[in-house]
Design an enzyme around this catalytic site. Structure first.
Site, PDB file in Angstrom:
ATOM      1  N   ASP A   1      42.923  47.822  42.004  1.00 16.79           N
ATOM      2  CA  ASP A   1      41.559  48.359  42.017  1.00 16.79           C
ATOM      3  C   ASP A   1      40.540  47.332  42.519  1.00 16.79           C
ATOM      4  O   ASP A   1      40.784  46.127  42.448  1.00 16.79           O
ATOM      5  CB  ASP A   1      41.127  48.729  40.590  1.00 16.79           C
ATOM      6  CG  ASP A   1      41.896  49.902  40.020  1.00 16.79           C
ATOM      7  OD1 ASP A   1      42.802  50.413  40.692  1.00 16.79           O
ATOM      8  OD2 ASP A   1      41.581  50.292  38.880  1.00 16.79           O
TER       9      ASP A   1
ATOM     10  N   HIS B   1      44.237  44.189  39.787  1.00 23.41           N
ATOM     11  CA  HIS B   1      42.996  44.141  40.557  1.00 23.41           C
ATOM     12  C   HIS B   1      43.134  43.141  41.702  1.00 23.41           C
ATOM     13  O   HIS B   1      43.608  42.021  41.471  1.00 23.41           O
ATOM     14  CB  HIS B   1      41.825  43.752  39.655  1.00 23.41           C
ATOM     15  CG  HIS B   1      41.550  44.765  38.580  1.00 23.41           C
ATOM     16  ND1 HIS B   1      42.301  44.849  37.441  1.00 23.41           N
ATOM     17  CD2 HIS B   1      40.620  45.763  38.525  1.00 23.41           C
ATOM     18  CE1 HIS B   1      41.837  45.853  36.694  1.00 23.41           C
ATOM     19  NE2 HIS B   1      40.825  46.426  37.327  1.00 23.41           N
TER      20      HIS B   1
END
Ligand SMILES: [Zn+2]
Length: 248
Positions: A54, A198
């Site tokens: 993400d 991430h």
């Protein structure tokens, strides 16, 4: 049964033919080649796992793409719209590599705290920004902070987006230590897992090669989120998914 529960059991309700070992081998040894359709994996027979990243692209995304390419693995990236415009090269590389690309809004806000019109703006605008790079509007959406409610689901459904959550988190946003990130993922992973990481922290890329090696050693096939659901009726807009199908 609620719509969410129905979505979660979609995989378990769909009978599909088994995966051949040659298909599994082809998939585990390389991402989809250009022009060739990706082999279909039945995650009710095969141990599947989906790595997701993400908040990118950022300056750290290229390092993750290097690792994925080197280890012949694919992942799913949830992009912040303006980042997609800023790092077009990385987005195009994800697309070329057979990675899946999803919407992660424009401003990375807690959507549950926003009025409906603003939620629509966040999803539509980011989808348009991503499409301006890839040529395709995304069909996957991950809410920032994993914060969703009925309003967010409705907005996602209207935009043609499935809500993709996760069931394994390394909390790499909190633990900036590659070894700990690797340990946390490997301690929690199970068949059908959707793992959230991430590509916005310097400490995440060094963990990824070890995670991929260990998952492969345990017999997992690394696939994208849409591939994970390909034999389970696919992903439906406005539905929420926390994990994929798994062998019983
Ligand atoms: Zn995020």
């Amino acid at each position: 049964m609620t719509a969410v529960a129905a979505a979660a059991t979609l995989g378990a309700c769909t009978a599909v033919p088994g995966l051949t070992s040659s298909t599994a081998a082809a998939l585990s040894h390389g991402p989809a080649r250009l022009g060739a359709p990706a082999p279909v994996v039945d995650c009710r027979v095969t141990k599947c796992v989906a790595l997701t990243f993400d908040d990118g692209p950022t300056q750290y995304t290229a390092a993750i793409l290097d690792v994925l390419e080197r280890q012949h693995a694919v992942a799913t990236f949830f992009l912040i719209g303006p980042h997609a415009l800023q790092y077009r090269k990385d987005v195009l590389r994800q697309q070329r590599d057979g990675d899946a690309i999803g919407d992660h809004t424009v401003t990375h806000s807690h959507l549950t705290r926003l009025p409906a019109a603003r939620i629509d703006y966040e999803l539509e605008t980011a989808a348009g920004q991503i499409a301006s790079v890839t040529g395709h509007r995304p069909t996957l959406f991950r809410p920032p902070f994993g914060a969703w409610n009925a309003k967010v689901r409705a907005a996602a459904g209207a935009e043609g987006l499935s809500v993709v959550m996760w069931n394994v988190s390394a909390k790499d946003w909190k633990y900036h230590n590659p070894h700990l990130i690797e340990q946390r993922v490997l301690a929690r992973v199970r068949p059908g897992a959707i793992i959230v990481l991430h590509d916005r922290y310097a400490t995440t890329p060094p963990a990824v090669p070890h995670i991929i090696d260990a998952l492969k050693a345990r017999g997992y096939v690394l696939i994208t989120v849409p591939q994970m659901f390909a034999t389970a009726g696919g992903l439906q807009p406005g539905f929420v998914y926390h994990h994929g199908p798994s062998p019983t």
